[in-house]
Design a protein around this motif. Structure first.
Motif, short mmCIF file in Angstrom:
data_model
loop_
_atom_site.label_atom_id
_atom_site.label_comp_id
_atom_site.label_asym_id
_atom_site.label_seq_id
_atom_site.Cartn_x
_atom_site.Cartn_y
_atom_site.Cartn_z
N ALA A 30 1.36 -1.27 0.08
CA ALA A 30 0.12 0.18 0.12
C ALA A 30 1.16 1.18 0.01
N LEU A 31 1.91 0.95 0.70
CA LEU A 31 2.96 2.46 0.72
C LEU A 31 3.38 2.49 -0.45
N ALA A 32 3.93 1.48 -0.90
CA ALA A 32 4.77 1.37 -2.53
C ALA A 32 3.48 2.39 -3.64
N ALA A 33 2.34 1.11 -3.05
CA ALA A 33 1.02 2.02 -4.75
C ALA A 33 1.09 3.58 -3.76
N ALA A 34 1.04 4.32 -2.99
CA ALA A 34 0.74 4.96 -3.03
C ALA A 34 2.19 6.50 -3.58
N ALA A 35 3.19 5.98 -2.85
CA ALA A 35 4.44 6.59 -4.09
C ALA A 35 4.23 6.73 -5.00
N TYR A 36 3.96 5.56 -5.63
CA TYR A 36 3.90 5.28 -7.24
C TYR A 36 2.08 5.99 -7.81
N GLY A 37 1.60 6.18 -7.43
CA GLY A 37 -0.20 6.26 -7.65
C GLY A 37 0.32 6.40 -8.91
N HIS A 38 1.10 7.86 -9.32
CA HIS A 38 0.79 9.21 -10.34
C HIS A 38 0.93 7.40 -11.08
N VAL A 39 2.22 7.56 -11.60
CA VAL A 39 2.51 6.55 -12.63
C VAL A 39 1.63 5.09 -12.31
N LEU A 40 1.48 4.32 -11.70
CA LEU A 40 0.51 3.34 -11.70
C LEU A 40 -1.13 3.77 -12.71
N THR A 41 -0.91 5.24 -12.32
CA THR A 41 -2.87 5.41 -12.80
C THR A 41 -2.42 5.74 -14.24
N TRP A 42 -1.15 6.53 -14.80
CA TRP A 42 -1.44 6.13 -15.84
C TRP A 42 -0.83 5.45 -17.46
N ALA A 43 0.11 4.07 -16.41
CA ALA A 43 -0.07 3.34 -16.60
C ALA A 43 -1.15 2.61 -17.41
N MET A 44 -1.93 2.64 -16.18
CA MET A 44 -3.18 1.62 -16.13
C MET A 44 -4.30 2.48 -17.40
N ILE A 45 -4.29 3.72 -17.31
CA ILE A 45 -5.44 4.62 -18.67
C ILE A 45 -4.59 4.06 -19.85
N GLY A 46 -2.90 4.63 -19.67
CA GLY A 46 -2.17 3.95 -21.33
C GLY A 46 -2.58 2.67 -21.82
N GLY A 47 -2.99 1.62 -20.77
CA GLY A 47 -2.65 0.25 -20.68
C GLY A 47 -4.72 -0.04 -21.96
N LEU A 48 -5.47 0.97 -21.17
CA LEU A 48 -7.06 0.40 -21.52
C LEU A 48 -6.99 1.32 -22.53
N ALA A 49 -6.32 2.35 -23.09
CA ALA A 49 -6.11 3.07 -24.51
C ALA A 49 -5.41 2.30 -25.31
N GLY A 50 -4.99 1.91 -25.08
CA GLY A 50 -3.50 0.97 -26.27
C GLY A 50 -4.82 -0.12 -26.37
N TYR A 51 -5.63 -0.79 -25.37
CA TYR A 51 -6.81 -1.88 -25.67
C TYR A 51 -7.69 -1.71 -26.40
#
Length: 57
Positions: A30-51
Protein backbone atom coordinates in the motif's frame (compact mmCIF):
# COMPACT_ATOMS: atom_id res chain seq x y z
CA UNK A 1 11.86 -42.09 6.13
CA UNK A 2 11.26 -38.59 7.43
CA UNK A 3 13.69 -35.73 7.08
CA UNK A 4 13.98 -33.07 9.68
CA UNK A 5 14.84 -29.53 8.71
CA UNK A 6 17.80 -27.69 10.18
CA UNK A 7 17.05 -25.22 12.98
CA UNK A 8 17.32 -22.09 10.82
CA UNK A 9 14.97 -23.50 8.18
CA UNK A 10 12.39 -24.33 10.83
CA UNK A 11 12.68 -20.79 12.22
CA UNK A 12 12.11 -19.28 8.75
CA UNK A 13 9.05 -21.47 8.17
CA UNK A 14 7.69 -20.61 11.61
CA UNK A 15 8.11 -16.87 10.95
CA UNK A 16 6.61 -17.24 7.45
CA UNK A 17 3.46 -18.70 8.96
CA UNK A 18 3.04 -15.79 11.35
CA UNK A 19 -0.28 -13.95 10.83
CA UNK A 20 1.54 -10.61 10.77
CA UNK A 21 3.50 -11.46 7.61
CA UNK A 22 0.59 -10.90 5.16
CA UNK A 23 -0.36 -7.74 7.03
CA UNK A 24 3.16 -6.36 6.74
CA UNK A 25 3.34 -7.27 3.04
CA UNK A 26 0.01 -5.56 2.42
CA UNK A 27 1.17 -2.45 4.28
CA UNK A 28 4.40 -2.27 2.28
CA UNK A 29 2.44 -2.74 -0.96
CA UNK A 30 0.00 0.00 0.00
CA UNK A 31 2.85 2.39 0.77
CA UNK A 32 4.55 1.59 -2.53
CA UNK A 33 1.29 2.07 -4.44
CA UNK A 34 0.73 5.39 -2.68
CA UNK A 35 4.24 6.54 -3.55
CA UNK A 36 3.91 5.49 -7.20
CA UNK A 37 0.18 6.11 -7.60
CA UNK A 38 0.57 8.64 -10.39
CA UNK A 39 2.74 6.25 -12.39
CA UNK A 40 0.30 3.38 -11.84
CA UNK A 41 -2.62 5.57 -12.88
CA UNK A 42 -1.00 6.59 -16.16
CA UNK A 43 0.07 3.01 -16.81
CA UNK A 44 -3.51 1.80 -16.39
CA UNK A 45 -4.91 4.58 -18.58
CA UNK A 46 -2.31 3.87 -21.26
CA UNK A 47 -3.00 0.14 -21.14
CA UNK A 48 -6.74 0.62 -21.42
CA UNK A 49 -6.36 3.12 -24.25
CA UNK A 50 -4.09 0.75 -26.16
CA UNK A 51 -6.52 -2.10 -25.63
CA UNK A 52 -9.40 0.03 -26.89
CA UNK A 53 -7.53 1.41 -29.90
CA UNK A 54 -6.33 -2.05 -30.94
CA UNK A 55 -9.92 -3.06 -31.73
CA UNK A 56 -10.04 -5.67 -28.98
CA UNK A 57 -13.20 -4.20 -27.51
Amino acid sequence: MTRTLPGHARAVLRRGGDPLVPLLLLAVGALAAAAYGHVLTWAMIGGLAGYTLSGSV
